[in-house]
Scaffold this active site. Structure first.
Site, mmCIF file in Angstrom:
data_model
loop_
_atom_site.group_PDB
_atom_site.id
_atom_site.type_symbol
_atom_site.label_atom_id
_atom_site.label_comp_id
_atom_site.label_asym_id
_atom_site.label_seq_id
_atom_site.Cartn_x
_atom_site.Cartn_y
_atom_site.Cartn_z
ATOM 1 N N SER A 1 -7.328 -4.165 0.764
ATOM 2 C CA SER A 1 -7.263 -4.092 -0.740
ATOM 3 C C SER A 1 -5.847 -3.882 -1.451
ATOM 4 O O SER A 1 -5.154 -3.117 -1.103
ATOM 5 C CB SER A 1 -8.405 -3.004 -1.228
ATOM 6 O OG SER A 1 -8.363 -2.794 -2.426
ATOM 7 N N GLU B 1 -5.713 -2.096 -3.938
ATOM 8 C CA GLU B 1 -5.763 -0.527 -4.376
ATOM 9 C C GLU B 1 -4.798 0.052 -3.427
ATOM 10 O O GLU B 1 -4.578 1.059 -3.799
ATOM 11 C CB GLU B 1 -7.371 -0.128 -4.344
ATOM 12 C CG GLU B 1 -8.017 -0.650 -5.293
ATOM 13 C CD GLU B 1 -7.676 0.141 -6.919
ATOM 14 O OE1 GLU B 1 -7.290 1.059 -6.908
ATOM 15 O OE2 GLU B 1 -8.097 -0.714 -7.702
ATOM 16 N N TYR C 1 -10.950 5.680 -1.879
ATOM 17 C CA TYR C 1 -11.008 4.612 -1.440
ATOM 18 C C TYR C 1 -9.788 3.869 -0.678
ATOM 19 O O TYR C 1 -9.793 3.280 0.209
ATOM 20 C CB TYR C 1 -11.837 3.650 -2.528
ATOM 21 C CG TYR C 1 -11.844 2.273 -2.348
ATOM 22 C CD1 TYR C 1 -12.696 1.617 -1.273
ATOM 23 C CD2 TYR C 1 -10.819 1.302 -2.766
ATOM 24 C CE1 TYR C 1 -12.925 0.372 -1.246
ATOM 25 C CE2 TYR C 1 -11.077 -0.238 -2.499
ATOM 26 C CZ TYR C 1 -12.002 -0.622 -1.692
ATOM 27 O OH TYR C 1 -12.129 -1.856 -1.631
#
Length: 335
Positions: free
Chosen positions: A132, A134, A156
């Site tokens: 990801s 992120e 996460y």
């Protein structure tokens, strides 16, 4: 036993899993999916693949938190390609459920990798891990590419960093064909309603037809690199077709703010966001990620991939789908 190439998709009932299932079926694969057993039915995104006397996908119940069920599913499906998309994928929820997120996202990936190693002893297996953007978090380098250092800013993101490195470790330590796709934000009409883009398009559509009066949002200044999920699953498939596995950023190399997404949505519906949008501090993250922008040049060079859908086309696709959904909802409520 069929001679078709077999694929297993974790998270098959999600946005990416459903588009990937469509793509693999078009390419002649036998498609298997891993899904959790829950008290409510959650297969609406793949309902078109399950209807009729001959379902086009084979569903297996299992859980990324349970090694035994993962091993059982791999034994039943015998996949040549594993696409690991399953996760607790909502960043905001990871702050309120950090241990669950770490168990499913980080350790779940490790459990699946360990099981894939065992399967690889008897047949060829290729493994795709959904990493990801992120993971870059508070990156000081813009745009981000495969060499950009990670600075995760949520449970996460931290869990995704763990899964990313474990995937590389299994590739280097055990010779597993394993690839990471570092996907930047990707949206579609199949996006979950809790994600900000879909929250905007569906909320605005409901306002348009009179089903909703206000739309509550958080940080409108966050900048994201938004692409179309249907484009991005093609990159996943391409990663597992290469002679040598690698790690790839999948993005558009453009950024737009949440405010821009909001304004384009309301423009398409001929609405004024100032009349309907409220800012709610509850939707702000404890630690914000201000700018994510991906450089996909490696994927373009080595995979021959580039995004096919631009920002305005993406917003239009989502608005049209959600307006139709809201109109149907309004018609039903009027009965």
């Amino acid at each position: 036993m069929t001679s078709a190439k077999r694929a297993l998709i974790t998270g098959i009932t999600g946005q990416d899993g459903s588009y990937l299932a469509d793509l693999l079926l078009e390419k002649g694969y036998e498609v298997h999916g891993l899904m959790r057993r829950t008290s409510s039915i959650s297969t609406q995104r793949i309902e078109h693949l399950l209807c009729g006397n001959q379902p086009r996908v084979v569903l297996h119940t299992g859980d990324l938190g349970d090694t035994t069920s993962i091993q059982r599913v791999l034994k039943e499906a015998q996949p040549h390609e594993i696409y690991h998309l399953g996760a607790q994928s909502h960043v905001h929820h990871s702050f309120t459920q950090p241990l669950y997120t770490a168990d499913v996202v980080a350790l779940g990936t490790l459990r699946l990798l360990e099981s894939a190693i065992q399967l690889a002893k008897t047949q060829e297996v290729r493994f795709y891990n959904a990493a990801s953007s992120e993971m870059f978090g508070h990156a000081t380098i813009v745009p981000q590419n495969e060499e950009t250092p990670f600075h995760p800013r949520s449970p996460y993101a931290c869990s995704k960093v763990f899964g990313y490195h474990q995937t590389i470790n299994h590739r280097e330590a055990y010779g597993l064909y394993a690839a990471n796709g570092i996907l930047f934000n990707h949206e579609s009409p199949r996006r979950g309603e809790q994600f900000v883009t879909r929250k905007i398009t569906l909320g605005a559509a409901r306002i348009k037809v009179g089903l909703q009066k206000k739309l509550a949002l958080g940080n409108l200044d966050a900048q994201r690199d938004w692409g179309f999920a249907k484009d991005y699953v093609e990159a996943m498939w391409l990663m597992l077709q290469q002679p040598v596995p690698g790690d790839y950023v999948v993005a558009t190399n453009e950024t737009h703010t949440v405010r821009e997404f909001l304004e384009e949505t309301f423009r398409l519906l001929d609405l004024d966001p100032a009349e309907y949008v409220e800012i709610d501090p509850a939707f702000f993250r404890p630690s914000e990620v201000p700018v994510l922008k991906g450089d996909y040049s490696k994927a373009e060079k080595e995979l021959g991939w580039k995004p096919a859908t631009n920002f305005k086309e993406l917003v239009r696709l989502m608005v049209e789908a959600d307006l139709a959904l809201a109109q149907k909802e309004a018609a039903q409520s009027a009965i």
